[in-house]
Design a protein around this motif. Sequence first.
Motif, mmCIF file in Angstrom:
data_model
loop_
_atom_site.group_PDB
_atom_site.id
_atom_site.type_symbol
_atom_site.label_atom_id
_atom_site.label_comp_id
_atom_site.label_asym_id
_atom_site.label_seq_id
_atom_site.Cartn_x
_atom_site.Cartn_y
_atom_site.Cartn_z
ATOM 1 N N LEU A 315 0.851 -1.182 0.000
ATOM 2 C CA LEU A 315 0.000 0.000 0.000
ATOM 3 C C LEU A 315 0.887 1.232 0.000
ATOM 4 O O LEU A 315 1.790 1.366 0.821
ATOM 5 N N ARG A 316 0.623 2.132 -0.923
ATOM 6 C CA ARG A 316 1.355 3.393 -0.953
ATOM 7 C C ARG A 316 0.449 4.506 -1.441
ATOM 8 O O ARG A 316 -0.553 4.260 -2.139
ATOM 9 N N GLY A 317 0.803 5.739 -1.073
ATOM 10 C CA GLY A 317 -0.020 6.875 -1.454
ATOM 11 C C GLY A 317 0.692 8.182 -1.205
ATOM 12 O O GLY A 317 1.732 8.248 -0.536
ATOM 13 N N LEU A 318 0.128 9.254 -1.748
ATOM 14 C CA LEU A 318 0.691 10.594 -1.616
ATOM 15 C C LEU A 318 -0.454 11.594 -1.660
ATOM 16 O O LEU A 318 -1.312 11.528 -2.553
ATOM 17 N N PHE A 319 -0.451 12.538 -0.707
ATOM 18 C CA PHE A 319 -1.498 13.549 -0.617
ATOM 19 C C PHE A 319 -0.876 14.908 -0.314
ATOM 20 O O PHE A 319 0.076 15.001 0.469
ATOM 21 N N ARG A 320 -1.427 15.953 -0.920
ATOM 22 C CA ARG A 320 -1.050 17.326 -0.612
ATOM 23 C C ARG A 320 -2.005 17.876 0.440
ATOM 24 O O ARG A 320 -3.230 17.830 0.255
ATOM 25 N N LEU A 321 -1.445 18.433 1.523
ATOM 26 C CA LEU A 321 -2.236 18.985 2.613
ATOM 27 C C LEU A 321 -2.107 20.516 2.617
ATOM 28 O O LEU A 321 -1.446 21.101 1.759
ATOM 29 N N ARG A 322 -2.721 21.134 3.591
ATOM 30 C CA ARG A 322 -2.662 22.587 3.694
ATOM 31 C C ARG A 322 -1.269 23.035 4.113
ATOM 32 O O ARG A 322 -0.493 22.275 4.670
ATOM 33 N N ASN A 323 -0.983 24.316 3.846
ATOM 34 C CA ASN A 323 0.279 24.950 4.242
ATOM 35 C C ASN A 323 1.498 24.213 3.675
ATOM 36 O O ASN A 323 2.532 24.092 4.342
ATOM 37 N N ASP A 324 1.372 23.693 2.460
ATOM 38 C CA ASP A 324 2.469 23.059 1.727
ATOM 39 C C ASP A 324 2.928 21.741 2.340
ATOM 40 O O ASP A 324 4.015 21.244 1.990
ATOM 41 N N PHE A 325 2.177 21.139 3.235
ATOM 42 C CA PHE A 325 2.546 19.844 3.796
ATOM 43 C C PHE A 325 2.151 18.727 2.843
ATOM 44 O O PHE A 325 1.167 18.838 2.089
ATOM 45 N N ARG A 326 2.925 17.638 2.883
ATOM 46 C CA ARG A 326 2.647 16.442 2.094
ATOM 47 C C ARG A 326 2.648 15.228 3.011
ATOM 48 O O ARG A 326 3.529 15.085 3.875
ATOM 49 N N LEU A 327 1.680 14.354 2.791
ATOM 50 C CA LEU A 327 1.588 13.096 3.525
ATOM 51 C C LEU A 327 1.797 11.957 2.547
ATOM 52 O O LEU A 327 1.094 11.848 1.542
ATOM 53 N N SER A 328 2.762 11.095 2.845
ATOM 54 C CA SER A 328 3.036 9.936 1.997
ATOM 55 C C SER A 328 3.190 8.709 2.865
ATOM 56 O O SER A 328 3.567 8.801 4.046
ATOM 57 N N PHE A 329 2.905 7.553 2.271
ATOM 58 C CA PHE A 329 3.074 6.288 2.994
ATOM 59 C C PHE A 329 3.419 5.193 2.006
ATOM 60 O O PHE A 329 3.009 5.216 0.836
ATOM 61 N N ASP A 330 4.212 4.230 2.481
ATOM 62 C CA ASP A 330 4.680 3.109 1.681
ATOM 63 C C ASP A 330 4.811 1.912 2.613
ATOM 64 O O ASP A 330 5.750 1.828 3.402
ATOM 65 N N LEU A 331 3.855 0.980 2.525
ATOM 66 C CA LEU A 331 3.763 -0.149 3.448
ATOM 67 C C LEU A 331 3.810 -1.446 2.654
ATOM 68 O O LEU A 331 3.014 -1.643 1.726
ATOM 69 N N LEU A 332 4.743 -2.338 3.015
ATOM 70 C CA LEU A 332 4.927 -3.619 2.328
ATOM 71 C C LEU A 332 4.988 -4.728 3.365
ATOM 72 O O LEU A 332 5.769 -4.651 4.317
ATOM 73 N N ALA A 333 4.153 -5.781 3.165
ATOM 74 C CA ALA A 333 4.088 -6.873 4.141
ATOM 75 C C ALA A 333 3.873 -8.197 3.423
ATOM 76 O O ALA A 333 2.818 -8.399 2.802
ATOM 77 N N PRO A 334 4.839 -9.149 3.496
ATOM 78 C CA PRO A 334 4.647 -10.503 2.957
ATOM 79 C C PRO A 334 4.177 -11.451 4.048
ATOM 80 O O PRO A 334 4.267 -11.157 5.247
#
Length: 425
Positions: A315-334
């Motif tokens: 699971l991975r993703g990227l989002f633009r938030l207020r005040n120039d903040f960015r939220l990203s995540f990258d999760l890998l599980a076997p």
Amino acid sequence: MRWDQVMGAAGIRHSAQGRTGLGRSLARLARHWLPPPPTRPVLALALGIALAGAPATMLRAQQVASLMADSVMIDRAGRLVASGAVEVWHGSVQLRADRISFDRRSGQLTIAGPIVLSDGPDRIIVADQADLSRDLREGIIRGARLVLDQQLQVAAARIERQDGRDDQMTAVIASSCRVCAENPTPLWEIRADRVRHDQQARQLHFERAQFRLGGVPVAYVPRLRLPEPGLDRSPGILSPRFRVTSDFGFSLGLPYFIPIGSNRDLTITPFAGGRGMMALAFRYRHAFRDGGIEFAGQLSRDQLDAGRVRGYAHLRGLFRLRNDFRLSFDLLAPTDRTYLETYGITDQARLSSDVTLERIRRDQAIRARVLGFRSLRADDDNSQVPSLALQADWEERIGLHGIGPGGALRLRFGALAYQRPALPG
């Protein structure tokens, strides 16, 4: 259109006293070619001579077609014959050929190749011979090869064009592999008795299709539909995927793309390989206004661990938030240590996952992260190594212009904390 308007449109003037024989010859040719108006609107041509460079003859069709050739004549049967670097335009359709013969009674063009017929840069037909209507959108093309988006080649013994919408092809071979004299057999190809090319829907419909690898038949499909290359949002089978691993040898996957609205889609890929390997891979994508996510994974069963279903999730993703903040995540599980390497997904010895919140500006960098670690080595005990970490960094640059010698002041603050389930020893 009056005759003086036709000749005037070509830029040719001849006097009533007949001072120029060229004008009289062109007038006779135009009267022979044009039907007496207004009996029937066959072709309204303006005839002219281009005198720059090598001699050339230009025929321009008012609202119908334009023709350019090295030589233009009318034979004894009343047909207009153009030869030598012939080019014809009708709307967005362009035709290049060695020789064209036009019969005004039937309205048909008889074309001798080599022929190049294009309708924009994404659809090109190369052929040996053709019989087409005056608008180039109906007729029969023989010994043809259709090139779509410079990616897919479709060779056919015969193409029948219908209203510029459908192309009916017979004895078809389709492939995206490069085919040349040194390599006449493509890596993969689809052979079919008949193919219908829907140009408006940009779809290829195969009848009695046969899928081949290296010239060897491996599958037979009574009916098959493929979207044109470059069509991103159409459901259908994508290019086959191949894997070669030491555990399963050669494996083959056939992805199927399913659009869900304009901002979501799902791709499902069944795989089959040696040692009884059967797998199902998937990928789901969802685009939002300020970002997007992608969820992918695979479930499989094989003889290496008989009776057990294994897999992984990513699971991975990227989002633009207020005040120039960015939220990203990258999760890998076997499901186990060996799965990712066995199936050729990754050979990393240690997996890392993260959730990151950050803001990067010209004079400032802020980052806060949650990190997760998992070792895939057989000798490592994940309960005794750090598996969770918290990291925070703040870096600021302050300009000292006008203060003493000037320069800049850099400030950096950082914090790190980690956790492991058990202490060693």
